[in-house]
Write an enzyme that holds these catalytic residues in place. Structure first.
Site, mmCIF file in Angstrom:
data_model
loop_
_atom_site.group_PDB
_atom_site.id
_atom_site.type_symbol
_atom_site.label_atom_id
_atom_site.label_comp_id
_atom_site.label_asym_id
_atom_site.label_seq_id
_atom_site.Cartn_x
_atom_site.Cartn_y
_atom_site.Cartn_z
ATOM 1 N N SER A 25 101.602 -2.986 -32.408
ATOM 2 C CA SER A 25 102.526 -3.105 -31.289
ATOM 3 C C SER A 25 102.019 -2.341 -30.075
ATOM 4 O O SER A 25 100.977 -1.710 -30.078
ATOM 5 C CB SER A 25 103.919 -2.589 -31.642
ATOM 6 O OG SER A 25 103.878 -1.186 -31.786
ATOM 7 N N THR A 57 101.431 -8.924 -28.714
ATOM 8 C CA THR A 57 102.064 -8.018 -29.663
ATOM 9 C C THR A 57 103.537 -7.839 -29.284
ATOM 10 O O THR A 57 104.008 -8.411 -28.309
ATOM 11 C CB THR A 57 101.324 -6.658 -29.706
ATOM 12 O OG1 THR A 57 101.800 -5.895 -30.818
ATOM 13 C CG2 THR A 57 101.491 -5.874 -28.425
ATOM 14 N N TYR A 58 104.241 -7.048 -30.080
ATOM 15 C CA TYR A 58 105.658 -6.801 -29.808
ATOM 16 C C TYR A 58 105.843 -5.399 -29.240
ATOM 17 O O TYR A 58 104.992 -4.526 -29.403
ATOM 18 C CB TYR A 58 106.506 -6.986 -31.073
ATOM 19 C CG TYR A 58 106.210 -6.009 -32.173
ATOM 20 C CD1 TYR A 58 106.960 -4.842 -32.314
ATOM 21 C CD2 TYR A 58 105.177 -6.238 -33.083
ATOM 22 C CE1 TYR A 58 106.686 -3.933 -33.319
ATOM 23 C CE2 TYR A 58 104.906 -5.340 -34.098
ATOM 24 C CZ TYR A 58 105.661 -4.185 -34.205
ATOM 25 O OH TYR A 58 105.384 -3.286 -35.199
ATOM 26 N N GLY A 73 98.001 0.205 -33.889
ATOM 27 C CA GLY A 73 97.457 -0.684 -34.910
ATOM 28 C C GLY A 73 96.184 -1.366 -34.456
ATOM 29 O O GLY A 73 95.410 -0.813 -33.669
ATOM 30 N N ALA A 75 95.503 -3.531 -32.320
ATOM 31 C CA ALA A 75 95.348 -3.661 -30.868
ATOM 32 C C ALA A 75 94.642 -2.454 -30.261
ATOM 33 O O ALA A 75 93.955 -2.569 -29.244
ATOM 34 C CB ALA A 75 96.711 -3.847 -30.212
#
Length: 119
Positions: A25, A57-58, A73, A75
């Site tokens: 995220s 992503t969120y 993570g 990313a």
């Protein structure tokens, strides 16, 4: 039929932290999220102006610290602390709705302070 439409663009911000061993995220401070209308859990595209990376992503909210933007993570492999980024909030709209969507643009300083909001 639904079309993806950019409803908000956050530009000029910088990555302040990265956490590789996290579920994933982007964490964005509450002041930036409130001005943009992006909510925790919304999907965003994050563009890295330093290396051309683009990820989806969120969002997670950072309530305690202002002006923070963390990549988490997998990313985090595409971003370094200090990288200049653009965050795009995307929505799905019908053909009729997309003609009415007006993109909000949030400009940030190098310290991720809001300097301008355009509707």
């Amino acid at each position: 039929m639904l079309y993806p439409v950019c409803r908000v663009k956050i530009k000029g911000g910088r990555v302040t932290e990265k956490n590789l061993y996290y579920d994933g995220s982007i964490t964005i401070s509450s002041d930036i999220l409130e001005s943009s209308g992006i909510l925790p859990g919304d999907m965003v595209d994050v563009l890295n102006l330093n290396n051309g990376a683009r990820i989806t992503t969120y969002v997670i909210i950072e309530e305690k610290k202002k002006g923070e933007i963390f990549l988490n993570g997998p990313a985090a492999r595409f971003f370094e602390i200090g990288d200049k980024i653009i965050i795009l909030g995307i929505c799905l709209a019908t053909q009729k709705e997309r003609k009415k969507v007006k993109m909000k643009i949030i400009s940030l300083s190098e310290k991720n302070k809001i300097v301008k909001v355009e509707n």
